[in-house]
Design an enzyme around this catalytic site. Structure first.
Site, PDB file in Angstrom:
ATOM      1  CG  ASN A 168      -1.834   1.149   1.218  1.00 49.06           C
ATOM      2  OD1 ASN A 168      -2.678   1.317   0.229  1.00 49.06           O
ATOM      3  ND2 ASN A 168      -1.567   2.365   2.068  1.00 49.06           N
ATOM      4  CE1 TYR A 172      -2.923   7.023   4.666  1.00 47.09           C
ATOM      5  CE2 TYR A 172      -0.712   5.822   4.521  1.00 47.09           C
ATOM      6  CZ  TYR A 172      -2.181   6.005   4.115  1.00 47.09           C
ATOM      7  OH  TYR A 172      -2.617   4.816   3.623  1.00 47.09           O
ATOM      8  CD  GLU A 233      -2.281   2.427  -3.088  1.00 49.35           C
ATOM      9  OE1 GLU A 233      -3.191   2.612  -2.486  1.00 49.35           O
ATOM     10  OE2 GLU A 233      -1.390   1.497  -2.886  1.00 49.35           O
ATOM     11  CG  ASP A 282      -5.904  18.710   7.985  1.00 46.35           C
ATOM     12  OD1 ASP A 282      -5.813  18.338   6.694  1.00 46.35           O
ATOM     13  OD2 ASP A 282      -5.731  17.750   8.794  1.00 46.35           O
TER      14      ASP A 282
END
Length: 495
Positions: A168, A172, A233, A282
Site C-alpha cells: 500500500n 499521510y 497504487e 488542514d
C-alpha cells in the site's frame, strides 16, 4: 512519454510557462506558506524556491495547483483516464482475428504497467546514504502559526500487509518531532492503519515503513487516489503513465520504493507506541486537533546528490489539493458508473472539501430512485464519509453551483425529501459528536412524480422558444448591446 522523475515534470512546467523560480531568500517557517497561498488563490504558477533557510535544497510547491498543471501531470485529461479505467473493468469480447489481435496488444500494454524492480546501482534515490539520519538537513515546512511543528506534507508512505505482503502507498502527513522521529498520521479508515493494527495483533513490535518524498507526478497522485484496498497504487501509477514504475529495495527494511524518488526515509513504527500529534492547519480550513498517533522511527535516509524537496500546503480553499481532488472526481466518475449506471455526472465542490458535499445527477427511472442512489453511495468506499449527498435530475448541471442551489431550493420539501442516517464520517469532521462517527443527510432534489405520492402538477422550467432565441442571436450585433458573458464555472473540468 512518461516523466522520468519529479525534475523532468518541473522542466516541462518550465517549458510551458507554468513555473516561477525564486532566488530571493525565504524561510520555511510560515513564509513559503504565505507566498504559496497567495499565488494559488490568484491562479498563479508553480513555485521553485532556490534559497530556503540559506541552504541549497530547493522547495517545489503548487506543482499541481491548476487544471492545466494537473492535466500535464497526468499527461491526459482526467475524464479520459477515467474512461480508460472503466473500459478495463468492462472489456468487450473480441470477435474476429483483427479484434483479437488488438485485444492481445491491449493485454500486453496492461502487463507493461506492473512495477518492476531495478538494481540499487541504477536508482537515483541511492546516490547518497546518510549514515546518521537527520531530518534537519531538509527544508521541511512549518506551515501555519498554530501548527504543532514542522510537517512533511507530500510523503508517499509505503507499507505491506504483514500477512499477505500486499503493498500500500498512501499520503499521510508526518509531524517532525526531532531529527529522526516523526508522527504517522494514519486515519483509522486508511489501509496504512489497517496494516499497522494487523501487525500489532500479530505481535510485531517494529512494523516496517518507508517514505518516498518526490517522484514522478503519476506516482505522487496515485498515493492520494481512493483506490480499492486490493489495488496496488504503483500499478495504478503505471496505468496512468503508461509505463511501469521502477522500484528499488530499501537499505534497512524489507520494502521497495520508487527508484526515481528525491528522498527516502526508512524505518519502523513501534506498534506499542503512540504520541501526541498536531495540531495541523488542514484542508478543511480549520486546524485538525492534536491526538495520539503512531510514531515513525527513521533508521536510514537516502537521497539524490542534489535533491529537490517537494511540498504542499492545505488550508482554506481553493488550494493545491482542490485540483488534485477535482482530478479524482473526474477519474473515478466512470468507475462509479460501472456500479451505478444511472449516474450522469458528479460534482464534489471544493468548498465542501470533498467529503462534506456530493452533488449527483441521475437518469431517474422509477419512484424512490434518488434515495436508492443515496443509500448505495453511502455504502461505497470513501463515498461512505460524505456528509451531504444531493441528487438531481439528469438535466441539472451539477458543476454550476448557482443552478444547484436554485434546483435544491425549488425542488425539495424538507420533510418529504430529506433522509438522515448515522455511520462513519471523515476523521477531520470536527462537528460529529464522536470521533469518526456521526450523522449524514441525503436530499432528493429531483422532480417528484405522482407514483412517489406527489398529486399536484409539477411546473415546467421557464425556457424561451428556440426559434425566437435563434432570431435574436442573428440580430444581436445590430442591437448595439454588449455580448452576454459566457457563464463559466471555474471549478468544473471543461464542464
Amino acid at each position: 512519454m512518461a516523466y522520468k522523475d519529479l525534475r523532468d515534470f518541473i522542466e516541462r512546467l518550465k517549458r510551458e510557462g507554468e513555473l516561477k523560480e525564486i532566488d530571493y531568500p525565504v524561510s520555511s517557517y510560515l513564509e513559503i506558506t504565505e507566498i504559496a497561498d497567495r499565488v494559488v488563490k490568484a491562479g498563479g504558477p508553480a513555485l521553485l524556491f532556490k534559497n530556503v533557510d540559506g541552504g541549497n535544497i530547493p522547495v517545489a510547491i503548487n506543482l499541481f495547483a491548476s487544471y492545466k498543471r494537473m492535466t500535464l501531470a497526468l499527461e491526459d485529461d482526467p475524464d479520459r483516464i477515467g474512461e480508460r479505467a472503466a473500459k478495463l473493468l468492462k472489456p468487450e469480447k473480441p470477435s474476429g482475428f483483427v479484434e483479437k489481435l488488438k485485444k492481445l496488444i491491449e493485454l500486453k500494454k496492461i502487463a507493461d504497467i506492473f512495477p518492476k524492480l531495478v538494481d540499487k546501482r541504477k536508482a537515483p534515490c541511492k546516490e547518497v546514504i546518510m549514515k546518521e539520519p537527520d531530518l534537519s538537513k531538509f527544508p521541511i515546512l512549518f506551515c501555519w502559526p498554530r501548527d504543532g511543528g514542522r510537517f512533511i506534507t507530500l510523503p508517499l508512505v509505503f507499507t505491506k500487509d504483514p500477512e499477505t505482503g500486499e503493498r500500500n502507498c498512501g499520503m499521510y502527513r508526518l509531524h517532525v518531532y526531532d531529527r529522526k522521529t516523526t508522527g504517522m498520521h494514519w486515519h483509522w479508515h486508511k489501509v496504512g492503519a489497517k496494516h499497522f493494527l494487523k501487525a500489532k495483533r500479530m505481535g510485531i513490535k517494529k512494523f516496517p515503513v518507508a517514505v518516498a518524498i518526490g517522484s514522478d507526478p503519476a506516482v505522487i497522485y496515485s498515493a492520494t487516489a481512493p483506490l480499492p484496498e486490493d489495488v496496488d497504487e504503483m500499478v495504478f501509477a503505471g496505468f496512468i503513465r503508461g509505463k511501469a514504475v521502477e522500484m528499488v529495495k530499501c537499505e534497512t527494511v524489507d520494502l521497495e520504493v520508487p527508484a526515481n524518488a528525491e528522498i527516502v526515509l526508512e524505518g519502523y513504527v513501534d506498534t506499542d507506541e503512540l504520541r501526541f500529534e498536531g495540531p495541523f492547519g488542514d484542508h478543511t480550513g480549520y486546524y485538525s486537533l492534536p491526538d495520539f498517533y503512531p510514531v515513525f522511527h527513521i533508521t536510514c535516509i537516502t537521497h539524490r546528490r542534489n535533491p529537490i524537496y517537494p511540498a504542499t500546503i492545505v488550508g482554506k480553499p481553493p488550494m493545491e489539493d482542490c485540483y488534485i481532488g477535482k482530478a479524482t472526481e473526474r477519474i473515478f466518475l466512470p468507475l462509479l458508473k460501472t456500479q451505478l449506471p444511472e449516474i450522469v455526472d458528479m460534482c464534489l465542490p471544493i468548498e465542501g472539501v470533498f467529503h462534506n458535499f456530493a452533488f449527483i445527477s441521475i437518469d431517474k427511472r422509477y419512484p424512490g430512485h434518488a434515495k436508492k442512489v443515496i443509500s448505495a453511495l453511502w455504502g461505497m468506499g470513501q463515498m461512505s464519509f460524505t456528509k451531504n449527498i444531493v441528487i438531481f435530475d439528469k438535466d441539472t448541471n451539477v458543476h454550476d453551483i448557482g443552478e444547484v442551489i436554485w434546483r435544491w431550493g425549488n425542488n425539495v420539501d424538507p420533510k418529504r425529501d430529506i433522509m438522515f442516517t448515522e455511520g462513519p464520517v471523515d476523521a477531520l469532521d470536527h462537528t460529529s459528536p464522536l470521533p469518526f462517527y456521526g450523522s449524514k443527510m441525503g436530499v432528493d432534489a429531483t422532480r417528484k412524480w405522482k407514483s412517489e405520492g406527489f398529486e399536484r402538477d409539477w411546473p415546467p422550467d421557464i425556457e424561451m422558444d428556440e426559434e425566437v432565441k435563434r432570431k435574436i442571436d442573428s440580430i444581436w450585433d445590430k442591437l448595439g448591446l454588449p455580448s452576454p458573458k459566457e457563464k463559466k464555472n471555474p471549478w468544473s473540468w471543461g464542464k
